[in-house]
Design an enzyme around this catalytic site. Structure first.
Site, short mmCIF file in Angstrom:
data_model
loop_
_atom_site.label_atom_id
_atom_site.label_comp_id
_atom_site.label_asym_id
_atom_site.label_seq_id
_atom_site.Cartn_x
_atom_site.Cartn_y
_atom_site.Cartn_z
N ALA A 55 9.32 0.43 1.28
CA ALA A 55 8.67 -0.77 1.78
C ALA A 55 7.60 -0.38 2.80
O ALA A 55 7.94 0.10 3.88
CB ALA A 55 9.70 -1.70 2.43
N PRO A 56 6.32 -0.55 2.49
CA PRO A 56 5.25 -0.17 3.42
C PRO A 56 4.93 -1.28 4.41
O PRO A 56 5.08 -2.47 4.11
CB PRO A 56 4.07 0.07 2.49
CG PRO A 56 4.28 -0.91 1.38
CD PRO A 56 5.79 -1.02 1.20
N PHE A 108 3.17 -6.47 5.44
CA PHE A 108 4.46 -5.90 5.06
C PHE A 108 4.87 -6.37 3.65
O PHE A 108 4.68 -7.52 3.29
CB PHE A 108 5.52 -6.33 6.07
CG PHE A 108 6.95 -6.06 5.65
CD1 PHE A 108 7.39 -4.77 5.41
CD2 PHE A 108 7.84 -7.12 5.50
CE1 PHE A 108 8.70 -4.54 5.02
CE2 PHE A 108 9.14 -6.89 5.11
CZ PHE A 108 9.58 -5.59 4.87
N HIS A 109 5.41 -5.42 2.87
CA HIS A 109 5.99 -5.73 1.55
C HIS A 109 7.43 -5.23 1.54
O HIS A 109 7.69 -4.04 1.60
CB HIS A 109 5.18 -5.02 0.45
CG HIS A 109 5.52 -5.47 -0.94
ND1 HIS A 109 6.82 -5.57 -1.41
CD2 HIS A 109 4.73 -5.85 -1.97
CE1 HIS A 109 6.81 -5.99 -2.65
NE2 HIS A 109 5.56 -6.16 -3.03
N SER A 110 8.38 -6.16 1.44
CA SER A 110 9.79 -5.77 1.49
C SER A 110 10.25 -5.28 0.12
O SER A 110 9.53 -5.35 -0.88
CB SER A 110 10.65 -6.96 1.91
OG SER A 110 10.82 -7.86 0.84
#
Length: 947
Positions: A784-785, A803-805
Site C-alpha cells: 500500500a503506497p 494513499f491506496h489501501s
C-alpha cells in the site's frame, strides 16, 4: 570558355585574418556593450528573477541583459547586425579552406554555419516578449547547431598545430562549462536556491566568450588567405599592382577528421537510415505487446488467458527448421512487410482483435529480425551494421517516448486524438522496408561460415535473452531508471527532463561497442555494467543514477558483440531460446509486484534484486559466448577495416538523434511558475482519482482525456492512484509527465517502480516543500503506497496525503494500514487533506480509525453513505464544497473533489445552496445535467456546499 582568373588592377587586398578579427571584435562589442549599458542604467532590474533580486542575485544573465530594455536591446541588435557581414564571410572562407573533392563534410559544416547565423538573427530580433514560441525555436536551433559546427570544425581543422590546439581548448571549455551551467540552473529553477542564478549567469557569459573565441581561431588559419578586389575593366582608380594570376590549390589534411572525412554516398546513408528505422519499428512493436496484453488482466482483475500472447516473441524457434529458414530468408521483404501489420492495429477498435493484430505483428517482427541478422552471419561488415542499427532503433524509440511524454506515437493504443502519429509511422516503415530489402541490399544466406562455429549456442541465447530484457525494462524509456531513484521533494536527484543524459550514455555505449569490439574491453564493460546495476538497485537519487548511466553506456556497448555471437550459431537455438529467456525474465519482473494475482507469486514478492541478479548472470553468459566465438575465417584485416568505413553513417544518425534529444530536453524543462485557478479567493480544489494505469475502457491511452477533465474541473491538487506504469507489461510509461507539464503542476511520482506498488502520485499547483514516501504494512496482500507532502498554499504550509489501501481480501493488511496512516496524520501539526482509496463503508470498521480522534481527521461529508473506495478527509481547513463526478469511459472509478479555503477555521456541516457561495468557490457549471464527454455530477447530481 572564359578564363578562370582575369587580369586587372587590384583595388584592394588584405589578409583573410581581418575577417576573423572583425567578427570577433564586433561580436564581443554586441554582448559587452549591452552588458555595460544594462549595468549602468538598469542594474537592479536586470539582476531580478522570478524568485530573488539584489542582493541575493548580483549579476544579470545574458537573456536579461539583451532582452527588452532600451537601450541595451538596441545596442546589442545594432552590433549583431554589423556582425552578420563578417560572419557570413567567415563561414564562406572556412568552406573554401576545407573544401576538397569527394567529400561532403565541408558542405555540411558550412550549411550548419549558415543555419547558426540565421537562427542567431532569429532569437536576436524576435524576443520572448514578441513571440515566446519562435524565440525558443530559434534559440534551441542555434544551441543545437553549435554541436555539429564545433565538432565539424574540429574534424576539418588543418595541420596547423597552433589553431588545432586553441580549438580543442575552447571547445573543451565550452562543453565543460555546460555541466556547472546546467547544475546551477537546476539549483535555481527546481530548488530555488538564492544566488544560484547569479552563478548560472556567470557561466552563461563565459559560455558566450568561449563560443566567440572558438570562431576567432580562424584568424590563424586565414592568414594564408588574401582577399583581393580587382577591377577587370579598368573602371576604378586603384593604383595597386595586379595580383598573381595562378593560384595553386593545396590539399590541407586533417588530424582528427580522417575517420569522418570520407566519400559520402547517399545510397549507403539511406541504407543506414532505413535499417535504423526498421530497428525503431521492431522496438516499437515489441514494447507495445505487453501494454496491449496488460489491458485484459487489468479489467479481469486477475489472469485472463490473453497473457499467452507474450509467447509470440519466440517465433524464431521456427528458424531451426531448415526449409522454413530458407523460405523466410529468401522472402525476407515479404516477412518484414507482414510484420508491419502490428502498425495497422490502431485501426481496429475491438481490443481482442487489436491485440491479435499486435501479436501477429510481433511474431513476424521477431522472425524477420532474427532471419535478417542470421543471413548476414558470413559478412562481418553487414552483420555489425545490422546490429548497430537495431541498437539505434531502441534509442530512437526512447527518444520518441521522451518527446511524447513516455508514449510511443506509433503504438496501437495511440491515435490522432491522443497524440498518435500512426499514419506517418506506417508510411515511413513501408519505405524503410522496401529500401533495406531491395536487391543487392539483402543476403540470401549464401555467405556461410568456414568450418563449424565454436562456442555454446545455449550461452549465446542466455546472453541474448538477458540483453533483450535489460534493454527493454531499463532503457526503452529514458525516465525509468530516473524514477527508480526518485525519493520526493526537495529534489535530490534527476528529473524527467534529465532523460537526455540517459540517452546520451546509450549513444556513447553503442559507439564504443561498434568501434572497439575487442574482447578484453568486453569483460571490462560487463564489470562496469554489473557495477551500474548494483548502484541502481541499491541506491537512490544522484548516486543511484550514476549506476544508471554506467548501465546505459556499457550495456549498449555489448549489443554488436552479443548479436554477432548469436547470429553465428544455430538460429532456432540462439534466437528462439533467447526470446524465451527474455519472456521468462519479463514474467519474473511482473511477478515482483503482481504476486497477489499470479501462481507462485510469493516466491518473487518484492524481489527486484533477484531479477537484477539473474540479469547479470544472463549477461555474463553472453560475455562468455562472445569471447569463445571465433570470427569467420573469411573476415580478414581488410574486411575489418571496411567495417569501420561504415561508421560515419551510423555516427551521423546518432549525432542527429542526440541533437533531437537535447532539443526535447530543453523544451521539456519545467518552468516551476505555476498558479492556482482561484488564487484571489485562496481556494484549494483537491481531487482523488484511480486512473487505471491510463488505459481507458477501449484500450486507448487516456492521458489527454484525463488532462481535459482535470483542467475543466479546475483542480489545484490531484491525487492519482494506480499510476505506476513503469514496467514492461505497462509500456514503461509515466502518465504524470504529460499531465504535470501540460497542466502546469508540480509532480511527485510517488514510490518508484522498484518499490513494487501499483502507484500513488501527486499533482499540485502549489510548490511541494517536502514529500516522503511510505510503504504501509502489507504482510499478506499487495503493498500500500502513500505520499505525505507539505505544500506551500498561499503562504500556509498544508499537508496532503495520497494513499491506496490494500484489497478487500486482506482485512488484516487494511487494519494495520489504517493504524499506520492514522498515526501519520495525527502527528502532523499542520492543516491536512487525505486523498485516498480506503476500501471500507462509511461509519464502519476501519473508517472509524481513519476518521476521529486517532487521526484527528474528519470526513468531507459524513452523510454520503454511498462510498466504498475513494474518500477525502481533512483537518484545519475550511471545507466549502464537495462533488462527485462520473468517470466516463476513462477508468472504472469516479472523481471525488473537495474545495477548501486556506487560513480559516473548519466551519460546520451545515449545507447551503450554490447561490449562497461566492463564484470563486463554486464547482464548474458545465458538469451539471448531462455534463461533457460522459463526465457529470452524479450520485447526488450536483455539488454540495457548506458554511
Amino acid at each position: 570558355m572564359a578564363p578562370r582568373y582575369k587580369d586587372g588592377d587590384v583595388v584592394v587586398a588584405f589578409s583573410g585574418k581581418w575577417i576573423s578579427w572583425a567578427h570577433t571584435v564586433v561580436a564581443y562589442s554586441a554582448f559587452l556593450g549591452a552588458l555595460l549599458t544594462g549595468l549602468a542604467l538598469h542594474y537592479h532590474k536586470i539582476v531580478q528573477n522570478e524568485y530573488y533580486g539584489y542582493p541575493q542575485e548580483w549579476f544579470p544573465s545574458v537573456s536579461a541583459t539583451i532582452g527588452d530594455r532600451y537601450p541595451e536591446r538596441s545596442v546589442f541588435q545594432l552590433f549583431i547586425a554589423i556582425t552578420s557581414g563578417p560572419r557570413f564571410a567567415l563561414v564562406f572562407l572556412w568552406y573554401m579552406l576545407t573544401a576538397r573533392p569527394n567529400t561532403s563534410l565541408p558542405k555540411f559544416v558550412a550549411g550548419v554555419g549558415l543555419f547558426r547565423t540565421v537562427t542567431c538573427g532569429g532569437w536576436t530580433y524576435v524576443t520572448s516578449t514578441d513571440d515566446h514560441g519562435w524565440h525558443d525555436i530559434f534559440m534551441v536551433s542555434y544551441l543545437v547547431a553549435t554541436v555539429p559546427w564545433t565538432l565539424g570544425c574540429l574534424a576539418l581543422s588543418s595541420k596547423n598545430e597552433k589553431s588545432l590546439k586553441y580549438r580543442k581548448v575552447f571547445a573543451g571549455c565550452f562543453f565543460g562549462t555546460l555541466v556547472p551551467l546546467i547544475y546551477f540552473f537546476i539549483q535555481h529553477k527546481v530548488h530555488k536556491v538564492a544566488g544560484a542564478y547569479t552563478i548560472y549567469a556567470l557561466f552563461e557569459w563565459v559560455l558566450v566568450l568561449f563560443d566567440v573565441s572558438f570562431d576567432a581561431v580562424t584568424a590563424i588559419d586565414f592568414e594564408n588567405f588574401e582577399i583581393v578586389v580587382k577591377d577587370v575593366k579598368g573602371m576604378s582608380r586603384g593604383n595597386a599592382k595586379a595580383a598573381i594570376d595562378d593560384i595553386r590549390e593545396k590539399e590541407i589534411g586533417t588530424t582528427i577528421g580522417d575517420a569522418l572525412n570520407q566519400h559520402f554516398l547517399w545510397a549507403e546513408a539511406l541504407d543506414a537510415i532505413a535499417d535504423s528505422y526498421n530497428g525503431f519499428v521492431f522496438w516499437s512493436m515489441l514494447t507495445s505487446l505487453g501494454l496491449s496484453v496488460w489491458y485484459f488482466p487489468l479489467w479481469h482483475m486477475g489472469l485472463s488467458g490473453y497473457e499467452a500472447f507474450i509467447m509470440v516473441a519466440v517465433s524464431p524457434f521456427l528458424l531451426g527448421i531448415a526449409p522454413f529458414r530458407s523460405l523466410v530468408i529468401q522472402n525476407i521483404r515479404g516477412v518484414h512487410l507482414l510484420s508491419l501489420s502490428g502498425l495497422l492495429a490502431w485501426l481496429i477498435t475491438l481490443p481482442t482483435l487489436r491485440l491479435s493484430m499486435v501479436g501477429f505483428g510481433v511474431f513476424m517482427s521477431c522472425l524477420a529480425w532474427s532471419a535478417t541478422v542470421y543471413a548476414e552471419r558470413g559478412n562481418a561488415v553487414r552483420l555489425q551494421n545490422k546490429a548497430v542499427a537495431w541498437g539505434i532503433g531502441l534509442i530512437a524509440s526512447s527518444i520518441a517516448k521522451f518527446a511524447f511524454f513516455t508514449n510511443n506515437p506509433i503504438w496501437p493504443i495511440m491515435h490522432a486524438n491522443n497524440g498518435g502519429w500512426n499514419k506517418v509511422g506506417l508510411v515511413v516503415a513501408v519505405i524503410a522496408v522496401l529500401r533495406s530489402t531491395r536487391g543487392g541490399n539483402t543476403n540470401s544466406g549464401s555467405f556461410e561460415l568456414a568450418g563449424k562455429p565454436s562456442g555454446s549456442p545455449v550461452l549465446a541465447s542466455l546472453g541474448l535473452g538477458g540483453l533483450l530484457f535489460a534493454m527493454h525494462t531499463l532503457l526503452s524509456d529514458s525516465s525509468t531508471m530516473i524514477l527508480w531513484g526518485w525519493e520526493g521533494f526537495p529534489v535530490r536527484g534527476p528529473i524527467a527532463a534529465n532523460g537526455v543524459v540517459t540517452i546520451s550514455a546509450m549513444f556513447v555505449g553503442l559507439c564504443l561497442g561498434h568501434i572497439f569490439p575487442d574482447m578484453v574491453f568486453m569483460r571490462t564493460r560487463y564489470a562496469l555494467t554489473t557495477v551500474g546495476i548494483f548502484l541502481l538497485t541499491a541506491f537512490s537519487n544522484w548516486f543511484g543514477y550514476l549506476g544508471a548511466i554506467l548501465l546505459a553506456c556499457f550495456l549498449m556497448s555489448m549489443v554488436p558483440a552479443f548479436v554477432s555471437s548469436a547470429a553465428r550459431q544455430r538460429p532456432g537455438t540462439t534466437f528462439g531460446m533467447g526470446f524465451l529467456f527474455y519472456n521468462v525474465m519479463v514474467l519474473a519482473h511482473v511477478w515482483t509486484v503482481a504476486y497477489a494475482f499470479v501462481p507462485g507469486g510469493p516466491l518473487l514478492r518484492e524481489h527486484t534484486d533477484y531479477v537484477m541478479t539473474a540479469t547479470v548472470l544472463l549477461l555474463g553468459a553472453g560475455v562468455l559466448a562472445s569471447s569463445s566465438t571465433e570470427r569467420p575465417s573469411r573476415v580478414n584485416r581488410k574486411s575489418k577495416a571496411s567495417t569501420y568505413s561504415k561508421v560515419p553513417y551510423h555516427v551521423y544518425i546518432i549525432g542527429m538523434l542526440e541533437l533531437l534529444a537535447i532539443s526535447v530536453a530543453y523544451l521539456r524543462f519545467p518552468t516551476n511558475d505555476y498558479v492556482s485557478y482561484h488564487k484571489d479567493d485562496k481556494v484549494l480544489t483537491a481531487g482523488i482519482w484511480t486512473v487505471h494505469f491510463s488505459l481507458d475502457n477501449d484500450m486507448w491511452s487516456s492521458e489527454h482525456r484525463i488532462r481535459d477533465v482535470i483542467k475543466e474541473l479546475e483542480i489545484d491538487v490531484m491525487g492519482l492512484l494506480e499510476s505506476d506504469t513503469q514496467r514492461i507489461i505497462m509500456g514503461n510509461r509515466d502518465i504524470t509527465q504529460f499531465l504535470a507539464e501540460d497542466l502546469g503542476m508540480y509532480v511527485d511520482f510517488g514510490p518508484g517502480p522498484n518499490k513494487h506498488t501499483w502507484g500513488a502520485a501527486l499533482l499540485s499547483k502549489f510548490p511541494i516543500v517536502n514529500s516522503t514516501h511510505h510503504l504501509l504494512p502489507s504482510p499478506v496482500g499487495e503493498l500500500a503506497p502513500a505520499i505525505h507532502a507539505t505544500l506551500d498554499v498561499y503562504g500556509h504550509l498544508t499537508d496532503v496525503f495520497v494513499f491506496h489501501s490494500g484489497q478487500e481480501e486482506d482485512p488484516e493488511d487494511r487494519r494495520l494500514q489504517s493504524e499506520y496512516l492514522a498515526k501519520l496524520m495525527h502527528d502532523s501539526p499542520r492543516p491536512s487533506i487525505l486523498l485516498s482509496y480506503l476500501v471500507t463503508k462509511p461509519l464502519e470498521g476501519n473508517y472509524n480509525t481513519y476518521v476521529g480522534e486517532k487521526s484527528g481527521m474528519q470526513d468531507i461529508d459524513a452523510s454520503d453513505w454511498d462510498r466504498w473506495c475513494e474518500y477525502i478527509l481533512f483537518k484545519g481547513l475550511k471545507r466549502t464544497g464537495y462533488a462527485r463526478v462520473s468517470r466516463s469511459t476513462i477508468t472504472d472509478t469516479e472523481i471525488q473533489l473537495g474545495k477548501f479555503v486556506v487560513g480559516e477555521g473548519e466551519g460546520n456541516n451545515e449545507r447551503v445552496g450554490e447561490d449562497q457561495v461566492a463564484p470563486g468557490l463554486r464547482f464548474p457549471a458545465m458538469f451539471r445535467g448531462e455534463g461533457v464527454r460522459g463526465h457529470h455530477y452524479h450520485v447526488f447530481d450536483e455539488p454540495r456546499y457548506f458554511t
